[in-house]
Each structure stands twice: as C-alpha cells, then as structure tokens.
Design an enzyme around this catalytic site. Sequence first.
Site, short mmCIF file in Angstrom:
data_model
loop_
_atom_site.label_atom_id
_atom_site.label_comp_id
_atom_site.label_asym_id
_atom_site.label_seq_id
_atom_site.Cartn_x
_atom_site.Cartn_y
_atom_site.Cartn_z
N SER A 23 0.88 -1.14 -0.20
CA SER A 23 0.19 -0.24 0.12
C SER A 23 1.01 0.91 0.54
O SER A 23 0.43 2.56 -0.41
CB SER A 23 -1.00 0.06 0.86
OG SER A 23 -1.58 -0.87 1.28
N ARG A 27 1.09 3.96 -3.14
CA ARG A 27 1.34 5.98 -2.61
C ARG A 27 2.40 6.73 -2.93
O ARG A 27 2.24 7.84 -3.15
CB ARG A 27 0.74 5.86 -0.87
CG ARG A 27 -0.58 5.32 -1.24
CD ARG A 27 -1.83 4.89 0.25
NE ARG A 27 -2.58 4.44 0.59
CZ ARG A 27 -3.11 3.56 0.40
NH1 ARG A 27 -2.84 2.70 -0.29
NH2 ARG A 27 -4.52 3.26 1.12
N ARG A 133 -13.82 -6.98 -11.15
CA ARG A 133 -13.50 -6.33 -9.50
C ARG A 133 -15.09 -4.84 -9.41
O ARG A 133 -14.81 -4.34 -10.71
CB ARG A 133 -13.04 -5.96 -8.64
CG ARG A 133 -11.95 -7.21 -8.26
CD ARG A 133 -10.37 -6.89 -7.79
NE ARG A 133 -10.45 -6.38 -6.10
CZ ARG A 133 -9.48 -6.11 -5.40
NH1 ARG A 133 -8.63 -6.45 -6.37
NH2 ARG A 133 -9.94 -5.70 -4.68
N SER A 176 -13.28 2.31 3.05
CA SER A 176 -12.62 1.59 2.28
C SER A 176 -10.64 2.99 1.76
O SER A 176 -12.04 3.85 1.84
CB SER A 176 -13.47 1.46 0.91
OG SER A 176 -12.45 1.23 -0.31
N GLN A 178 -8.74 2.74 -0.58
CA GLN A 178 -9.39 2.69 -1.64
C GLN A 178 -10.32 3.82 -2.42
O GLN A 178 -10.05 5.17 -3.25
CB GLN A 178 -8.81 1.20 -2.64
CG GLN A 178 -8.14 0.79 -2.73
CD GLN A 178 -8.04 -0.88 -3.01
OE1 GLN A 178 -9.53 -0.91 -3.80
NE2 GLN A 178 -7.10 -1.86 -3.30
N ASP A 324 -7.09 -7.40 5.33
CA ASP A 324 -6.28 -8.87 4.17
C ASP A 324 -6.03 -10.24 4.59
O ASP A 324 -5.58 -10.55 4.34
CB ASP A 324 -5.10 -7.81 3.91
CG ASP A 324 -5.41 -6.55 2.35
OD1 ASP A 324 -7.02 -6.71 1.97
OD2 ASP A 324 -4.71 -5.52 2.31
N ARG A 355 -13.05 -13.80 -1.25
CA ARG A 355 -12.40 -14.90 0.18
C ARG A 355 -13.40 -16.08 0.89
O ARG A 355 -12.74 -16.69 1.43
CB ARG A 355 -10.91 -13.84 1.20
CG ARG A 355 -9.96 -13.51 -0.48
CD ARG A 355 -8.88 -12.79 0.55
NE ARG A 355 -7.97 -11.79 -1.10
CZ ARG A 355 -7.50 -10.76 -0.48
NH1 ARG A 355 -7.76 -10.11 0.11
NH2 ARG A 355 -6.31 -10.80 -1.79
N ARG A 397 -3.61 -13.81 -1.93
CA ARG A 397 -3.18 -14.40 -0.22
C ARG A 397 -4.07 -15.89 0.03
O ARG A 397 -4.00 -16.74 0.85
CB ARG A 397 -4.32 -13.28 0.09
CG ARG A 397 -3.46 -11.88 0.52
CD ARG A 397 -3.79 -10.80 1.30
NE ARG A 397 -3.71 -9.80 1.06
CZ ARG A 397 -2.34 -9.12 1.05
NH1 ARG A 397 -1.58 -8.99 1.15
NH2 ARG A 397 -2.59 -7.33 0.26
C1 S3P Z 1 -5.60 -1.27 0.18
C2 S3P Z 1 -7.01 -1.10 0.99
C3 S3P Z 1 -7.47 -2.16 0.69
C4 S3P Z 1 -7.20 -3.62 1.60
C5 S3P Z 1 -6.01 -3.69 -0.38
C6 S3P Z 1 -5.06 -2.23 -0.43
C7 S3P Z 1 -5.24 -0.14 -0.38
O1 S3P Z 1 -8.89 -2.52 -0.12
O2 S3P Z 1 -7.98 -4.88 1.23
O3 S3P Z 1 -5.01 -4.50 -0.41
O4 S3P Z 1 -3.74 0.00 -0.45
O5 S3P Z 1 -5.56 1.11 0.28
P1 S3P Z 1 -9.92 -1.73 0.20
O6 S3P Z 1 -10.10 0.06 -0.12
O7 S3P Z 1 -10.86 -2.08 -0.83
O8 S3P Z 1 -10.77 -1.94 1.88
#
Ligand code: S3P
Length: 438
Positions: A23, A27, A133, A176, A178, A324, A355, A397
């Site tokens: 992550s 970023r 997705r 989330s 993301q 995760d 999952r 995973r």
């Molecule tokens: C992530 C956010 C999570 C996580 C993903 C990585 C990120 O997803 O499950 O593996 O780097 O922002 P969500 O934001 O959909 O919860």
Amino acid sequence: MSQISIKHKNPLRGELTPPPDKSISHRAVILASLAEGRSVIRNFLYAEDPLSTVGAFRQMGVEIEVRRQNSEHKEEMSPTEILINGNGLSGLKNPEGPIDCGNSGTTMRLLCGVLAGQPFSATLKGDASLSRRPMKRVIGPLAQMGAVFKSDNGNPPLTVTGGQLKPISYKSPVASAQVKSAILLAGLYCDGITSVLEPEKSRDHSERMLRASGADIKIDGLSVSIKGRAVLRPFDLTVPADFSSAAFFIVAGLIVPGSEILLKNVGINPTRTGLLEVLQSMGADIRLENTREVSGEPVADIFVRHSSLTGIEIGGDMVPKSIDEFPILCVASAVAEGKTKITGAKELRVKESDRIAAMAAELSKMGVRTEELEDGLIIGGKEKLGPAAIKSYGDHRIAMSMAIAGLMTDGETIISDTDCINTSFPGFIEILDRLQKS
Ligand code: S3P
C-alpha cells in the site's frame, strides 16, 4: 501456470524481513509523481502490483528510475530504490493507449482519483480478476465531483474523462482506503475542501503521506478532509516491511509446533494490525520489540512463538483493520481450540477472489468444518488437517494462506496457480523453505 508443493514438517526458526509494504509503495509512487521535484523511495516493493503503478505514471510522462541492489539472502528480494522526477499536479501527459493495472485494485482505484482531475481521457484495464471487481464505489463519488466515466456496468475496463472538479462531502457506504484515497487525490484538483466520512476507519497511509508532502489534511474521527490546489513537496521515504505479508509467517510461527520467528522492520500502523489484537486474544505469544517510527509510520520487530490458540468472534471495526489478513486468520482458526465466527466482512467477497467462498472451499478439502455466512464464515476448531489438492483462485493471499495450512498436514499439499504470489510476495516459498531448515 506454476504450482507449489508443501511437505516439510519442521518447525520454523530464524529471522526474516518481509517484503516492503504494498500500500505504501503504491502511494509513494503516486505522490512523488504529482510532487514538484525529485523524490527517493527506499525499500520499494519490487513486485507486480506496485510496478503496475510505476508503469502507469511512466505512461503519463513521469521520469522514474528503478535501482535494484544485491540482497543478503539470495532467495529474498533485492532492496529497490526508486527515483522519481515529479511533474507536479498538472504535469501529467495523456497516455498513449490503455493503462494496464494488472491485478492491482489499488492502482486502478487510486488512478481514477488522479485521472478525474486531468484535462484528458484515459482508459484503465486489468487482468481477469481485476475486471470482475467493482469500480462503482469510486465512479460514484468521482462522477459527483465532475469526472465522466465509461465502463462495463461498473467493471473495468474504464475510461475516465477528467475535468474541472468541484469539492464534495462524501459519506462512504464502505470502509475502504481505496475509495477514501481516490477522493482525496481528486480533492487535490478542486478549489475548496473535499471530505470523506467512513463507516469505520480504513488504513491511513494516504493521509500520512499527503500531510508529509505539504497537503492541508484534517482528520476528525472517521472524517478526513483535504484542501485543494496544494503544491506537493518531493520526499525521501523508506518503506517498512508489509504487515500483511508478515501475517503469513506470524501465523505459521504460532501454529507449527516448535517454531520461533523474528520478523524485522514490520509496519505496525494501527489501522493495519487488527490481526495482532485478534491473535493475542486467541492466546498467541507475540511480542513487539524495538518499536520506532520510520518515514512517518510506526515500525517494530515482531517475535512469535508456537502457542495454543482458542477460537474467537470477530466483527465490527476490527474488520477493516485486518481485512487482508482474513484468509490466514482462517488457517489459525482451523487449528485453534473451539469455533471462530467472522461477521461484518462482506468486503471479502470482492477482493482478488471471493475470499469467503475460497477459504471455505479449500479448508474443507483439508477436512476443516466451515460454514459460509453472507458476510463472513464460521470455522470449526481443533481440526486435524489432511493434505489436499488446493486451488489459489489466482489470489496471492489464498495461495500463501493455504501453503501455511499445508504445513499442518501429514503428507503433501499441492497448490496450483501460484504465479499470483508475485503480485505481493516474490520469494515467499524460498523464505518458507529457509526457515524450516534453520
Ligand atoms: C488497500 C486497501 C484495501 C486492501 C487492499 C489494499 C490499499 O482495500 O484490501 O489490499 O492499498 O488502499 P479496500 O480499500 O478496498 O478496503
């Protein structure tokens, strides 16, 4: 398509430094590309997912140099340094052809936020898993801000046409990171203040990094707001090891009798470490040592020793903090004394695979009693696991969790379709072998 065979029965002993955080690596590339000047990202995760983000910004004209060094253990990753000459918020160029996000949901969703503010159209595509997705969760708020999307009913490929955005106050139906990050990135392109309110707190790496780069970010409980039009400063950042990758070895160390493992330099951001709290409540012997801060993120060495675990109920705000880690937590639960019940985790159905369904199906092949719930699952405890032919569903995973489950069987477990491990943890199987031989 590769497969792995798990048949060692030895305790896991020794030290490892898990791969760099995925992550944070994504970023860092995004913010360095949007900053004005030269940034250095040390200990970048040289794996398929973050490399998709590097590829995307190169396609939009950002100069990115990737430098790899030799590693101490030949089976582990070579340290990678990335040098980025940022183009500033408005210096990206129209990419020629579609941007391939591979398997990476983070690349696609965060890029949607950046592209929403650009004066051009770009198409984002992904592999078969990413193409299934849901993207409506970012399309909805970014369209409210003024971006225009074309998609296959909310699924990739997506075409984003950016433009002059207006700030919004968005109440997100899902916790989330993301979604939150996509909106905050788009917020950089607005005049005024954009805010996101989450139902529970998701990982906060974007907020930490945006603030360190000079953006005006305010956090008030579950709400985050950003003032637009900041000039982002370049940075020199060191990425910690990924707690989510460490999780496989934390659980392996706990469940394989005789094991003792020290995991070094691991990020312990409290929005990520729900698994530690859950495992400690299950009776795990886990100790954090040498706790410190590295580039604005808390980091520690994590010592784990084989422990007897008991089942637990998990839900509520623990879910985003360990989202995760559910596949590997299911493995710990299978060998724990008593049942484990996971609820409130519907998001698991829309990850790299479903999952909930995947772990229920694959663990039951090993003889574990599982009951699928719409938003979680129940796992019968204290099982004697049997070897099985396991599928990964193309999900890194699931592949790594089931490899750890395979350590608990008498016999050989074969896991098929394991190339996906390279999206986040190249060298996983080699490290597993090394620790069993120490
Ligand atoms: C992530 C956010 C999570 C996580 C993903 C990585 C990120 O997803 O499950 O593996 O780097 O922002 P969500 O934001 O959909 O919860």
